[in-house]
Design an enzyme around this catalytic site. Structure first.
Site: not given
Length: 494
Positions: A143, A108-110
């Site tokens: 991250t 989800f950091k993308d």
């Protein structure tokens, strides 16, 4: 829109300055002076991801020219995602799984780190800063790679990532240490994520080092969710998923929902809280912890106590005892009482705990999942629904089931799925009955693919043959020294 420090609200700067600085000079985090309202939620039903991103971000990044902001968004959310939808929603067992792992690093950091490099470069242009920016980032696994992917070979920016050597999955580690780009530098810390995160914060607050860096024409910034340029883009996918479900007639207009988020550093669920304050019809924010349940203890007792042993779990991105973004929530819930936030953070730093008994946490429910429950949940959902999920998502779904059992609340619910199951192949494979033993991680992935008929992403499969480019490690006390060596600054290099 101005941004103020959680520890001294007299500090007030623009969005571009906040994005560049990352963290306030007093050690506090920047928060928007006011959270804007989204007045016309219905208008979002006919918008795509980029349009919703623009609608939200233009309210926060007000010193950006509108066309420049559109360009940042268009460049960020392009074909680097494996679906035009960017963040698909899948119905599983009467709840809606928001898949946030379709970007280049499968986490989800993308969603935010695809746009942060563009926001940072535009911020540098707006503020006319001439120095080279050095991104300092601590990672609990995801991250780091997402930031490296976003900033690799970006001119005028260097990126240094610190990760706990024994605190990430093998795939996460391989993703980072094989990262290409002359401006990238990856270092394994002999310690845990909190050691890495505290080390980065200490460097941001080391006035002598900051002066040395400045003298050498560098300036530090951050790609962690302490950076407001990371946090604001995360609000987008909560509005987007809700609007998509209304458009698909799976939700009625204005119908209240619950949102479940597997939580470590508290940034992802804070973005959901911001969405609620901005007008998204949210009933309860369900904060799901793993066995490092410092947050569930805090919400239950009002005491935040990090004085415990960090447990290494199968959900390493949540193996955290200091949830940095909680500081922002405390600021908001205390109605901007910067003095109580500053004193609480100082007490946490010096004594390892603080107490907050007078705050109203009614928007939140918190619980945690054990390692045994995580594996059982992965297995159960796969067998019943033919849906394969990673351990972090399993933590969330398991906590959601506890919430439903306790409250009998059957409101429709969005569950944030934060990573591809193939980033944690060993755990996922063993959970569904594959014998892992001493098998190589990539052999396990092949067997997982064979059993589930779900393809291993090519970028993960090809990691096997990638050359290790970063073979650096250090003790937590030597982070400054290794930064000096990479940047070629310091007494030895004068």
């Amino acid at each position: 829109m101005r941004y103020i420090s959680t520890r001294n609200k007299e500090i007030s700067i623009s969005s571009s300055e906040a994005i560049i600085q990352g963290i306030s000079k007093d050690g506090g985090l920047f928060v928007p002076q006011i959270l804007p309202r989204i007045e016309d939620l219905e208008a979002m039903e006919n918008m795509g991801y980029r349009e919703i991103a623009y609608t939200i971000m233009k309210k926060f990044f007000t010193d950006f020219e509108l066309e420049s902001l559109k360009t940042c968004i268009d460049k960020a959310y392009d074909n680097k995602f494996d679906t035009d939808i960017i963040a698909p929603v899948v119905e599983v067992n009467n709840s809606f799984i928001l898949e946030l792992f379709h970007g280049p690093t499968f986490a989800f950091k993308d969603m935010a780190l695809s746009i942060l490099p563009y926001l940072l470069k535009e911020s540098i242009r707006i503020t006319s800063i001439q120095k080279e920016i050095v991104i300092l980032t601590a990672t609990s696994g995801d991250t780091g790679k997402a930031a490296l992917e976003g900033f690799a070979n970006v001119r005028g920016i260097k990126i240094i990532v610190f990760y706990p050597e024994n605190g990430v999955s093998e795939i996460q580690k391989k993703q980072m240490i094989t990262q290409e780009g002359e401006n990238t530098f990856v270092v394994g810390i002999r310690g845990n994520f909190d050691d890495a995160q505290n080390g980065v914060k200490d460097i941001f607050n080391d006035r002598e080092f900051i002066e040395l860096i400045d003298k050498n024409n560098y300036m530090f910034s951050s790609a962690n969710s302490i950076n407001i340029g990371r946090l604001i883009p995360q609000i987008v996918y909560y509005f987007y998923s809700y609007s998509m479900l209304v458009k698909q007639k799976k939700l009625n207009k204005g119908e209240k929902i619950n949102i479940v988020v597997p939580t470590g550093n508290f940034g992802n669920i804070l973005a959901a809280y911001y969405a609620k304050v901005m007008g998204l019809p949210v009933n309860k924010l369900i904060c799901a912890s793993n066995e490092n349940n410092v947050l569930s203890d805090f919400f239950r007792t009002g005491v935040y106590d990090k004085r415990r042993e960090l447990i290494l779990t199968s959900s390493p991105s949540m193996d955290i005892l200091i949830s940095s973004n909680l500081e922002r929530l405390l600021f908001h819930l205390s109605e901007g009482d910067d003095k109580i936030v500053a004193s609480s953070m100082e007490k946490l730093s010096k004594e390892g705990f603080y107490k907050m008994n007078d705050l109203n946490f009614e928007d939140f429910y918190n619980n945690y999942s054990t390692e045994e429950e995580v594996k059982e949940r992965i297995c159960k959902v796969f067998k019943k629904e033919n849906y394969l999920m990673d351990p972090h998502t399993a933590v969330a779904i398991n906590v959601y089931e506890k919430y439903r059992s306790e409250t009998k609340d059957n409101l429709k619910t969005i569950i944030a799925s934060t990573a591809s199951p193939y980033k944690f192949g060993n755990t996922v494979a063993s959970a569904i009955g594959i014998k892992t033993g001493d098998k190589d991680e990539f052999r396990i992935l092949e067997e997982l693919e064979d059993k589930t008929k779900i393809a291993v992403p090519k970028a993960i499969k090809t990691l096997k043959d990638k050359v290790i480019l970063h073979n650096n490690n250090c003790n937590k006390g030597d982070m400054r020294q290794i930064i000096e060596e990479f940047l070629k600054v310091g007494v030895a290099n004068d």
